[in-house]
Every structure is written in C-alpha cells, then in structure tokens.
Design a protein around this motif. Sequence first.
Motif, PDB file in Angstrom:
ATOM      1  N   UNK A   1      57.729  46.835  32.327  1.00  0.00           N
ATOM      2  CA  UNK A   1      56.594  46.581  33.211  1.00  0.00           C
ATOM      3  C   UNK A   1      57.066  45.759  34.394  1.00  0.00           C
ATOM      4  N   UNK A   2      56.249  45.687  35.424  1.00  0.00           N
ATOM      5  CA  UNK A   2      56.601  44.882  36.587  1.00  0.00           C
ATOM      6  C   UNK A   2      56.729  43.415  36.231  1.00  0.00           C
ATOM      7  N   UNK A   3      55.968  42.973  35.236  1.00  0.00           N
ATOM      8  CA  UNK A   3      56.016  41.568  34.835  1.00  0.00           C
ATOM      9  C   UNK A   3      57.399  41.205  34.298  1.00  0.00           C
ATOM     10  N   UNK A   4      58.155  42.181  33.797  1.00  0.00           N
ATOM     11  CA  UNK A   4      59.488  41.935  33.256  1.00  0.00           C
ATOM     12  C   UNK A   4      60.580  42.093  34.307  1.00  0.00           C
ATOM     13  N   UNK A   5      60.227  42.581  35.499  1.00  0.00           N
ATOM     14  CA  UNK A   5      61.180  42.848  36.566  1.00  0.00           C
ATOM     15  C   UNK A   5      60.979  41.829  37.680  1.00  0.00           C
ATOM     16  N   UNK A   6      62.066  41.463  38.346  1.00  0.00           N
ATOM     17  CA  UNK A   6      61.969  40.587  39.506  1.00  0.00           C
ATOM     18  C   UNK A   6      61.241  41.338  40.622  1.00  0.00           C
ATOM     19  N   UNK A   7      60.134  40.804  41.116  1.00  0.00           N
ATOM     20  CA  UNK A   7      59.343  41.462  42.153  1.00  0.00           C
ATOM     21  C   UNK A   7      59.744  40.897  43.507  1.00  0.00           C
ATOM     22  N   UNK A   8      59.991  41.786  44.472  1.00  0.00           N
ATOM     23  CA  UNK A   8      60.410  41.373  45.806  1.00  0.00           C
ATOM     24  C   UNK A   8      59.245  41.327  46.790  1.00  0.00           C
ATOM     25  N   UNK A   9      58.061  41.058  46.291  1.00  0.00           N
ATOM     26  CA  UNK A   9      56.871  40.959  47.132  1.00  0.00           C
ATOM     27  C   UNK A   9      56.329  39.542  47.025  1.00  0.00           C
ATOM     28  N   UNK A  10      56.052  38.929  48.167  1.00  0.00           N
ATOM     29  CA  UNK A  10      55.468  37.593  48.175  1.00  0.00           C
ATOM     30  C   UNK A  10      54.089  37.678  48.810  1.00  0.00           C
ATOM     31  N   UNK A  11      53.007  37.642  47.997  1.00  0.00           N
ATOM     32  CA  UNK A  11      51.659  37.671  48.571  1.00  0.00           C
ATOM     33  C   UNK A  11      51.433  36.467  49.476  1.00  0.00           C
ATOM     34  N   UNK A  12      50.585  36.636  50.459  1.00  0.00           N
ATOM     35  CA  UNK A  12      50.285  35.567  51.399  1.00  0.00           C
ATOM     36  C   UNK A  12      49.054  34.778  50.960  1.00  0.00           C
ATOM     37  N   UNK A  13      49.000  33.533  51.380  1.00  0.00           N
ATOM     38  CA  UNK A  13      47.865  32.627  51.143  1.00  0.00           C
ATOM     39  C   UNK A  13      47.436  32.617  49.681  1.00  0.00           C
ATOM     40  N   UNK A  14      46.162  32.918  49.408  1.00  0.00           N
ATOM     41  CA  UNK A  14      45.635  32.811  48.041  1.00  0.00           C
ATOM     42  C   UNK A  14      45.584  34.174  47.348  1.00  0.00           C
ATOM     43  N   UNK A  15      46.478  35.070  47.715  1.00  0.00           N
ATOM     44  CA  UNK A  15      46.484  36.402  47.102  1.00  0.00           C
ATOM     45  C   UNK A  15      47.426  36.469  45.913  1.00  0.00           C
ATOM     46  N   UNK A  16      47.093  37.391  44.992  1.00  0.00           N
ATOM     47  CA  UNK A  16      47.819  37.542  43.731  1.00  0.00           C
ATOM     48  C   UNK A  16      48.086  39.024  43.518  1.00  0.00           C
ATOM     49  N   UNK A  17      49.273  39.372  43.039  1.00  0.00           N
ATOM     50  CA  UNK A  17      49.622  40.747  42.687  1.00  0.00           C
ATOM     51  C   UNK A  17      49.493  40.883  41.178  1.00  0.00           C
ATOM     52  N   UNK A  18      48.645  41.823  40.719  1.00  0.00           N
ATOM     53  CA  UNK A  18      48.340  41.979  39.301  1.00  0.00           C
ATOM     54  C   UNK A  18      48.687  43.395  38.853  1.00  0.00           C
ATOM     55  N   UNK A  19      49.375  43.503  37.720  1.00  0.00           N
ATOM     56  CA  UNK A  19      49.629  44.808  37.109  1.00  0.00           C
ATOM     57  C   UNK A  19      48.533  45.032  36.072  1.00  0.00           C
ATOM     58  N   UNK A  20      47.648  46.031  36.294  1.00  0.00           N
ATOM     59  CA  UNK A  20      46.552  46.271  35.346  1.00  0.00           C
ATOM     60  C   UNK A  20      47.071  46.694  33.976  1.00  0.00           C
ATOM     61  N   UNK A  21      46.356  46.292  32.938  1.00  0.00           N
ATOM     62  CA  UNK A  21      46.669  46.742  31.582  1.00  0.00           C
ATOM     63  C   UNK A  21      46.338  48.230  31.496  1.00  0.00           C
ATOM     64  N   UNK A  22      47.025  48.970  30.633  1.00  0.00           N
ATOM     65  CA  UNK A  22      46.709  50.400  30.505  1.00  0.00           C
ATOM     66  C   UNK A  22      45.297  50.608  29.968  1.00  0.00           C
ATOM     67  N   UNK A  23      44.673  51.700  30.389  1.00  0.00           N
ATOM     68  CA  UNK A  23      43.316  52.026  29.933  1.00  0.00           C
ATOM     69  C   UNK A  23      43.349  52.381  28.450  1.00  0.00           C
ATOM     70  N   UNK A  24      42.254  52.108  27.769  1.00  0.00           N
ATOM     71  CA  UNK A  24      42.149  52.406  26.347  1.00  0.00           C
ATOM     72  C   UNK A  24      42.248  53.913  26.118  1.00  0.00           C
ATOM     73  N   UNK A  25      43.053  54.319  25.133  1.00  0.00           N
ATOM     74  CA  UNK A  25      43.230  55.733  24.805  1.00  0.00           C
ATOM     75  C   UNK A  25      42.237  56.194  23.738  1.00  0.00           C
ATOM     76  N   UNK A  26      41.842  55.254  22.845  1.00  0.00           N
ATOM     77  CA  UNK A  26      40.938  55.585  21.742  1.00  0.00           C
ATOM     78  C   UNK A  26      39.858  54.527  21.622  1.00  0.00           C
ATOM     79  N   UNK A  27      38.741  54.920  21.025  1.00  0.00           N
ATOM     80  CA  UNK A  27      37.685  53.955  20.730  1.00  0.00           C
ATOM     81  C   UNK A  27      38.044  53.219  19.441  1.00  0.00           C
ATOM     82  N   UNK A  28      37.245  52.231  19.077  1.00  0.00           N
ATOM     83  CA  UNK A  28      37.471  51.483  17.834  1.00  0.00           C
ATOM     84  C   UNK A  28      37.364  52.384  16.609  1.00  0.00           C
TER      85      UNK A  28
END
Length: 98
Positions: free
Chosen positions: A3-30
């Motif tokens: 995942x991107x969280x495990x890789x060094x990211x070469x992007x620096x967001x400006x000011x109060x911005x955050x770069x987020x990698x979304x969790x994968x969507x659910x494949x099955x219901x409960x």
Amino acid sequence: MSTLAEIQVNVQPLADRVLVEPAPAEEKTAFGIIIPDTAKEKPQRGTVVAVGPGKKDEPMTVKVGDTVLYGKYSGTELAYEGKDVLIMRESDIYAIIA
C-alpha cells in the motif's frame, strides 16, 4: 502488493491538507452475501500517507500512518502511482481510529 502507507511518498501536501489512501470497499456483507461492484459504498475510512505542515496558528493533529474516518463526500480523488488516493483538509477528518 504493498500500500502507499508502506511506501515512501514523494508528495508534500500544502497547508492543512492530508493525503489519504482509502480502505478497500467491502466485498461481502456480515452474512456472507457478495456485494456487486455497482452496489458497493464508497469507503469512509483510510490511512494517512502524507501530511502538510499545517496553518500558522493551527498545528496538524493527524500524522502519517493514522487510520482515520472522514465524510462520505470529503476530499478530491486523485490517481497517484497507480493507486487511488484522496487529498482533503484536516477539518474533513472526523476521527482517528486507535
């Protein structure tokens, strides 16, 4: 596959911005019912992969590696290094999951 969280990211967001990698969507219901692609909901949880420096009088609360909850329509979707990510203001993040 890493995942991107495990890789060094070469992007620096400006000011109060955050770069987020979304969790994968659910494949099955409960109950084990498989959800088709057209019915999957947009995830509202993700991992912070880059954080801006913050505003002059407001330091950043979140840090790289935090798992966060954010609004359903928060942020702007981007493709970075073949992965879908969101860039959003820190104020769009509702909570940090411990």
